[in-house]
Scaffold this motif. Structure first.
Motif, PDB file in Angstrom:
ATOM      1  N   CYS A 144       0.823  -1.213   0.000  1.00 54.58           N
ATOM      2  CA  CYS A 144       0.000   0.000   0.000  1.00 54.58           C
ATOM      3  C   CYS A 144       0.857   1.263   0.000  1.00 54.58           C
ATOM      4  O   CYS A 144       0.322   2.364  -0.018  1.00 54.58           O
ATOM      5  CB  CYS A 144      -0.937   0.004   1.202  1.00 54.58           C
ATOM      6  SG  CYS A 144      -2.316  -1.153   1.032  1.00 54.58           S
ATOM      7  N   ASP A 150      -1.197   4.526  -5.940  1.00 53.29           N
ATOM      8  CA  ASP A 150      -2.282   4.121  -6.824  1.00 53.29           C
ATOM      9  C   ASP A 150      -2.940   2.836  -6.323  1.00 53.29           C
ATOM     10  O   ASP A 150      -4.163   2.689  -6.383  1.00 53.29           O
ATOM     11  CB  ASP A 150      -1.777   3.931  -8.257  1.00 53.29           C
ATOM     12  CG  ASP A 150      -1.428   5.248  -8.927  1.00 53.29           C
ATOM     13  OD1 ASP A 150      -1.959   6.290  -8.492  1.00 53.29           O
ATOM     14  OD2 ASP A 150      -0.630   5.245  -9.888  1.00 53.29           O
ATOM     15  N   PHE A 151      -2.139   1.907  -5.812  1.00 54.46           N
ATOM     16  CA  PHE A 151      -2.695   0.661  -5.279  1.00 54.46           C
ATOM     17  C   PHE A 151      -3.522   0.943  -4.024  1.00 54.46           C
ATOM     18  O   PHE A 151      -4.607   0.381  -3.848  1.00 54.46           O
ATOM     19  CB  PHE A 151      -1.566  -0.324  -4.965  1.00 54.46           C
ATOM     20  CG  PHE A 151      -2.053  -1.629  -4.409  1.00 54.46           C
ATOM     21  CD1 PHE A 151      -2.682  -2.557  -5.211  1.00 54.46           C
ATOM     22  CD2 PHE A 151      -1.897  -1.920  -3.056  1.00 54.46           C
ATOM     23  CE1 PHE A 151      -3.148  -3.755  -4.699  1.00 54.46           C
ATOM     24  CE2 PHE A 151      -2.355  -3.117  -2.534  1.00 54.46           C
ATOM     25  CZ  PHE A 151      -2.989  -4.040  -3.359  1.00 54.46           C
ATOM     26  N   ARG A 196      -5.108   3.683  -3.249  1.00 52.28           N
ATOM     27  CA  ARG A 196      -6.369   4.292  -3.682  1.00 52.28           C
ATOM     28  C   ARG A 196      -7.352   3.227  -4.173  1.00 52.28           C
ATOM     29  O   ARG A 196      -8.547   3.282  -3.887  1.00 52.28           O
ATOM     30  CB  ARG A 196      -6.115   5.299  -4.807  1.00 52.28           C
ATOM     31  CG  ARG A 196      -5.516   6.624  -4.367  1.00 52.28           C
ATOM     32  CD  ARG A 196      -5.539   7.607  -5.520  1.00 52.28           C
ATOM     33  NE  ARG A 196      -5.069   8.920  -5.117  1.00 52.28           N
ATOM     34  CZ  ARG A 196      -3.864   9.411  -5.411  1.00 52.28           C
ATOM     35  NH1 ARG A 196      -3.010   8.671  -6.108  1.00 52.28           N
ATOM     36  NH2 ARG A 196      -3.506  10.613  -5.008  1.00 52.28           N
ATOM     37  N   SER A 197      -6.851   2.277  -4.945  1.00 55.16           N
ATOM     38  CA  SER A 197      -7.729   1.253  -5.513  1.00 55.16           C
ATOM     39  C   SER A 197      -8.333   0.376  -4.426  1.00 55.16           C
ATOM     40  O   SER A 197      -9.477  -0.079  -4.555  1.00 55.16           O
ATOM     41  CB  SER A 197      -6.963   0.395  -6.525  1.00 55.16           C
ATOM     42  OG  SER A 197      -6.016  -0.447  -5.883  1.00 55.16           O
ATOM     43  N   ILE A 223     -11.270   2.329  -3.114  1.00 52.72           N
ATOM     44  CA  ILE A 223     -12.334   2.348  -4.117  1.00 52.72           C
ATOM     45  C   ILE A 223     -13.084   1.019  -4.126  1.00 52.72           C
ATOM     46  O   ILE A 223     -14.315   0.980  -4.253  1.00 52.72           O
ATOM     47  CB  ILE A 223     -11.752   2.663  -5.515  1.00 52.72           C
ATOM     48  CG1 ILE A 223     -11.270   4.121  -5.571  1.00 52.72           C
ATOM     49  CG2 ILE A 223     -12.794   2.418  -6.613  1.00 52.72           C
ATOM     50  CD1 ILE A 223     -10.497   4.464  -6.823  1.00 52.72           C
ATOM     51  N   ASN A 224     -12.372  -0.079  -3.956  1.00 49.36           N
ATOM     52  CA  ASN A 224     -13.011  -1.401  -3.925  1.00 49.36           C
ATOM     53  C   ASN A 224     -13.927  -1.571  -2.714  1.00 49.36           C
ATOM     54  O   ASN A 224     -14.763  -2.484  -2.684  1.00 49.36           O
ATOM     55  CB  ASN A 224     -11.951  -2.499  -3.916  1.00 49.36           C
ATOM     56  CG  ASN A 224     -11.264  -2.651  -5.259  1.00 49.36           C
ATOM     57  OD1 ASN A 224     -11.804  -2.261  -6.295  1.00 49.36           O
ATOM     58  ND2 ASN A 224     -10.063  -3.211  -5.253  1.00 49.36           N
ATOM     59  N   THR A 275     -12.910   6.300  -0.126  1.00 46.26           N
ATOM     60  CA  THR A 275     -11.787   7.054  -0.678  1.00 46.26           C
ATOM     61  C   THR A 275     -10.639   7.009   0.317  1.00 46.26           C
ATOM     62  O   THR A 275     -10.863   6.827   1.522  1.00 46.26           O
ATOM     63  CB  THR A 275     -12.188   8.522  -0.955  1.00 46.26           C
ATOM     64  OG1 THR A 275     -11.104   9.210  -1.573  1.00 46.26           O
ATOM     65  CG2 THR A 275     -12.547   9.252   0.341  1.00 46.26           C
ATOM     66  N   CYS A 335      -9.099   4.292   4.861  1.00 43.82           N
ATOM     67  CA  CYS A 335     -10.160   4.633   3.912  1.00 43.82           C
ATOM     68  C   CYS A 335     -11.328   5.284   4.652  1.00 43.82           C
ATOM     69  O   CYS A 335     -11.568   4.993   5.831  1.00 43.82           O
ATOM     70  CB  CYS A 335     -10.667   3.384   3.192  1.00 43.82           C
ATOM     71  SG  CYS A 335      -9.397   2.464   2.288  1.00 43.82           S
TER      72      CYS A 335
END
Length: 209
Positions: A53, A57-58, A60-61, A64-65, A69, A204
């Protein structure tokens, strides 16, 4: 008449139930201000990405999953909650959080090695040094308690005939309970160097259900 009275009596119980957060998230009440987009309640979760992490970008993803955010604690109460959750291998509290240095400020640092706490322009620590994904969290607490920005930099040269490549730590993290910056591209910084910290979890945030 009896049915209307029954409905009246049950309404207070229906509307008095606290909002719920999804599994893995914790509910917090907040003081709504212009800085947190007048957010009264928020769900925070520390999600185990199982991988690196430290790669922004990872991270963030992962959020999102989870319909969330990348976020951060807004106050001491939230910070204490987040820092009690162990990070990688249950030994260190290393979490990716929201906040990445603006490209314009990165460029200034590369040229002049600014100390951003003293910078009075757009790259002041309290003004525009970092860009944030989460519009519902006031970053003031994190910025007030950060260990300086950036915390470290590095450089490498492939051989004597190639240019020196510089890079700095531009992503906010919680490392061992302290707020600092780390390299945004994760554990494997490049093929010549892998000094970046092991960060397997990300903070998150999302609204309650």
């Amino acid at each position: 008449m009896a049915s209307a009275l029954l409905l009246f009596l049950t309404l207070p119980f229906v509307f008095s139930v606290d909002p719920k957060c999804p599994e893995g998230f914790h509910y917090f009440k907040r003081a709504p201000t212009a800085w947190n987009n007048y957010t009264k309640e928020w769900c925070l979760g520390v999600i185990d990405g199982k991988e690196d992490c430290g790669n922004r970008d990872f991270a963030r993803s992962i959020c999102i999953n989870h319909n969330a955010t990348i976020s951060m604690p807004e106050n001491k109460h939230e910070f204490e909650f987040v820092t009690k959750i162990p990070g990688a291998k249950k030994t260190k509290i290393n979490h990716a959080i929201d906040g990445q240095m603006s490209p314009r400020c990165v460029n200034k640092y590369m040229k002049h090695h600014y100390w951003f706490r003293k910078e009075t322009g757009e790259c002041n620590l309290k003004k525009g040094l970092f860009l944030f994904d989460d519009i519902n969290t006031d970053p003031s607490f994190i910025l007030d308690n950060s260990e300086g920005s950036p915390n470290h930099d590095d450089a490498h040269r492939v051989n004597e005939t190639t240019s020196l490549v510089k890079y700095i730590s531009t992503c906010l993290t919680i490392m061992g309970g302290q707020i600092q910056t780390e390299f945004c591209f994760g554990q494997q910084m490049n093929e010549y160097n892998s000094k970046a910290a092991d960060i397997r979890t990300v903070v998150c945030g999302r609204p309650p259900l």
